[in-house]
Design an enzyme around this catalytic site. Structure first.
Site, PDB file in Angstrom:
ATOM      1  N   LYS A   1       0.828  -1.204   0.000  1.00 29.25           N
ATOM      2  CA  LYS A   1       0.000   0.000   0.000  1.00 29.25           C
ATOM      3  C   LYS A   1       0.866   1.259   0.000  1.00 29.25           C
ATOM      4  CE  LYS A   1      -1.843   1.852   3.628  1.00 29.25           C
ATOM      5  NZ  LYS A   1      -2.619   2.127   4.852  1.00 29.25           N
TER       6      LYS A   1
ATOM      7  N   ASP B   1      -6.558   1.286   1.071  1.00 30.25           N
ATOM      8  CA  ASP B   1      -6.617   1.420   2.527  1.00 30.25           C
ATOM      9  C   ASP B   1      -7.993   0.961   2.987  1.00 30.25           C
ATOM     10  OD1 ASP B   1      -8.318   3.429   1.693  1.00 30.25           O
ATOM     11  OD2 ASP B   1      -7.398   4.996   2.925  1.00 30.25           O
TER      12      ASP B   1
END
Length: 212
Positions: free
Chosen positions: A120, A138
């Site tokens: 991420k 997220d």
């Protein structure tokens, strides 16, 4: 959601927030990287408050490495998991200096090899700093991908792959920001504010809340 609906959904978000960008405050790719590492399980607001003074003292990998883990920790005590994050930032800086001349690499594998940097975080840095068509999933984007029907998945990688495949290429890079901010301020976890959503027409969520 059909591909035609995905296109319309993303374009509706774009029209509502055409200048969407990260809410992290940074002045360089290095500061962006550190801020994203610190933002795990923390708000952007809390990260910005903590890093203002930190970056004034240590705006690059060399000066940050010189501070060391303990001093870095003193600056970020208000952020969740600050001890492990201070350790990772110190190690990250050492590795940037040793392997990359103090510069942040643009390559995914090199980024993910840095302490505290996962997929991420790498996606965020590649997207914002290097203009890559990546999607950093997220909690907000994971929720939206499943709730709206954009890209359902049981884990973040499935949602990421679905979004990358289904969002038109010309919209993908900016869609990262549109979706995060939409999840943060409109399509909220506990009670989505569907009455404020400009894309509700294409959303497949069966329990829409259409009035405040």
């Amino acid at each position: 959601m059909t591909l035609k609906a995905v296109d319309a959904f993303i374009r509706a978000l774009a029209a509502a927030n055409p200048n969407a960008e990260s809410e992290l405050i940074y002045n360089s790719t290095f500061e962006l990287l550190v801020s994203v590492v610190l933002s795990a399980q923390a708000t952007d607001v809390s990260v910005n408050k903590a890093t203002r003074a930190l970056y004034e003292r240590a705006p690059d990998a060399r000066s940050m490495a010189t501070l060391g883990e303990e001093t870095i920790g003193e600056y970020i005590r208000t952020i969740g998991l600050w001890r492990s994050k201070a350790k990772n930032v110190a190690l990250l800086c050492d590795q940037l200096l040793t392997l990359h001349g103090g510069e942040v690499p643009s390559d995914r594998d090199a980024l993910e090899a840095l302490p505290g940097v996962g997929r991420k975080t790498a996606n965020v840095v590649m997207n914002i700093a290097f203009g890559a068509d990546t999607m950093a999933v997220d909690t907000h984007i994971f929720r939206i991908g499943n709730r709206t029907g954009l890209a359902p998945g049981t884990n973040t990688r499935q949602v990421e792959d679905g979004l990358v495949k289904r969002i038109p290429k010309g919209l993908l890079r900016d869609a990262h920001h549109w979706l995060i901010l939409h999840g943060r301020y409109v399509c909220k976890a506990r009670r989505p504010e569907c009455w404020r959503c400009t894309a509700t027409e294409w959303c497949t969520y069966p329990e829409k809340i259409l009035a405040p």
